[in-house]
Each structure stands twice: as structure tokens, then as C-alpha cells.
Design an enzyme around this catalytic site. Structure first.
Site, mmCIF file in Angstrom:
data_model
loop_
_atom_site.group_PDB
_atom_site.id
_atom_site.type_symbol
_atom_site.label_atom_id
_atom_site.label_comp_id
_atom_site.label_asym_id
_atom_site.label_seq_id
_atom_site.Cartn_x
_atom_site.Cartn_y
_atom_site.Cartn_z
ATOM 1 N N ASP A 49 19.706 -6.529 23.809
ATOM 2 C CA ASP A 49 20.750 -6.822 22.830
ATOM 3 C C ASP A 49 21.517 -8.080 23.233
ATOM 4 O O ASP A 49 21.829 -8.936 22.401
ATOM 5 C CB ASP A 49 21.690 -5.624 22.720
ATOM 6 C CG ASP A 49 22.842 -5.869 21.773
ATOM 7 O OD1 ASP A 49 22.593 -6.181 20.599
ATOM 8 O OD2 ASP A 49 23.998 -5.757 22.211
ATOM 9 N N GLU A 121 14.810 -4.426 20.656
ATOM 10 C CA GLU A 121 15.701 -4.997 21.663
ATOM 11 C C GLU A 121 15.142 -4.786 23.065
ATOM 12 O O GLU A 121 15.227 -5.680 23.926
ATOM 13 C CB GLU A 121 17.085 -4.373 21.537
ATOM 14 C CG GLU A 121 17.830 -4.789 20.276
ATOM 15 C CD GLU A 121 19.134 -4.039 20.080
ATOM 16 O OE1 GLU A 121 19.953 -4.492 19.277
ATOM 17 O OE2 GLU A 121 19.327 -2.983 20.734
#
Length: 226
Positions: A49, A121
Site C-alpha cells: 500500500d 497490494e
């Protein structure tokens, strides 16, 4: 450790040749399939992320050198949100190689937006750890494609846009109804249905109610515009 033929094909789709195959395997391992000797992808998701955020911040600054912070922020949010990660995951058929427990598989986990976004992610983090920031940046920019150039149209708040659409047609403001809540208490997945008074409706899932509402509004807008 060698990758299976299926995972080799996935690595080719994302354009990265893993020197440490175990990183990709971990990135694709959901908590429902993990064990003491088979760690899940949550820590990689956390790192991915942040890597994605830096890549997109750089890309947005390079693409529009005159944009203010107020203009850049919604574009950034649109590019890094879980829904966008899930879209990219679907484009590379990530769901087909996710390692899920039986119950998650039976409940359609390979198609769940939250699981796909999280795994995407984690894959970004795996590439970062395996090949460095340059490799991760190259992969992200390649997979996100033209989204950086076209993000302005997608950066507006979907709930506000849907409300404006309804008001312009003399309809009541949209309603948002929680229709399901799955997963453990510490990491729930919410499913929200956006409803208009003319009977139009659409559902979406996310890791927060607000995110699910935004995703449902966006899904309904796409349907109405389509």
C-alpha cells in the site's frame, strides 16, 4: 523453491521474474489458507500500500506539473483505493492464483473486491522486496496503464455525483443499505447497496462502510452512464 507453472504464468502477466519465488507465494496466500509454516499476505499488503502510494504520488506530480495539492489529492485517492487495485487484479487474473481456504473459496473469495485489492497490494510489495523500488514502479505504472492520465474523470466523490444525478432528475437522495458483513471482527468486509427511488440499485464491498458506499455509488453511476 520453484514457482508452479500457474504462478510462472502469473509472474509473466505482471512482468516480473522473481529471484525469490517465496515472496510471490506469500503475497498470494490469504489468511484463510495460512498456517504456522505458511504465512499470509497481510504484512506484504501493508508494505505494498505504501509503495503504491509513492509510485502514484510521483506519477501524478510528473503528469501535471501545475496541479495544486487540492487537485492532486482526489486523483491520488482514486488511483490507490481498494477498488482500483481490485480492477487491476482482475485484469491480470490474480483471483485465479489466490491461495484460499475452502470456506473462503466456496463463498466466492476469488471474486471478492477486498481480497483482490489486498492481494494486489501484497504483490506490489513482493516485487519491491524482490527487485527494488524501480522494479515495483515499472510494474505498477505498466499495470495501471492510462489510469494516471484519465484519473480526473474518476476522482470526484461518487456519492456526491450520484446525489447530483438523482436531484437533476427530481429523484430523492440515494439510500445506502448494508446487506452483508463478512470476515473477522478485526477485519470485516462490508457489502452496501446503493438505491435510487426509481428502482435502480447496485452493490459493492469494501473494508469500510464508507468505502463500500463509495464503491456502490460508483458502480451505480457506471451502470446509469452505460
Amino acid at each position: 523453491m520453484k514457482l508452479s507453472r500457474e504462478l510462472q504464468a502469473f509472474a509473466a502477466r505482471i512482468g516480473h521474474d522473481f529471484k525469490r519465488p517465496e515472496l510471490l507465494i506469500r503475497a498470494l496466500t490469504h489468511g484463510s489458507f495460512s498456517s504456522d509454516t505458511r504465512p499470509d499476505n497481510q504484512r506484504l499488503e501493508f508494505l505494498g500500500d505504501r509503495v503504491l502510494g509513492l509510485v502514484m504520488a510521483e506519477a501524478l506530480l510528473a503528469h501535471d506539473k501545475s496541479a495544486s495539492e487540492g487537485q492532486l489529492a482526489p486523483r491520488f485517492n482514486a488511483l490507490v483505493r481498494k477498488e482500483t487495485c481490485a480492477e487491476v487484479a482482475r485484469e491480470v487474473d490474480l483471483g485465479e492464483v489466490l491461495k484460499l481456504g475452502r470456506s473462503e473459496m466456496m463463498s466466492g473469495g476469488r471474486r471478492k473486491q477486498a481480497l483482490l485489492g489486498d492481494a494486489m497490494e501484497a504483490v506490489i510489495a513482493a516485487v519491491y522486496l524482490d527487485g527494488g523500488f524501480g522494479a515495483a514502479r515499472d510494474m505498477v505504472l505498466r499495470l495501471w496503464g492510462a489510469r494516471v492520465e484519465t484519473v480526473e474523470a474518476d476522482a470526484r466523490d461518487a456519492k456526491t455525483s450520484l446525489q447530483e444525478w438523482a436531484q437533476a432528475r427530481g429523484l430523492a437522495p440515494p439510500d445506502y443499505v448494508e446487506t452483508a458483513r463478512d470476515g473477522p471482527d478485526h477485519a470485516p468486509t462490508f457489502t452496501i447497496e446503493a438505491r435510487l427511488s426509481n428502482g435502480e440499485r447496485a452493490s459493492a464491498s469494501a473494508n469500510s462502510k464508507r468505502g463500500a458506499e463509495q464503491a456502490a455509488a460508483r458502480e451505480l453511476l457506471d451502470r446509469l452512464d452505460g
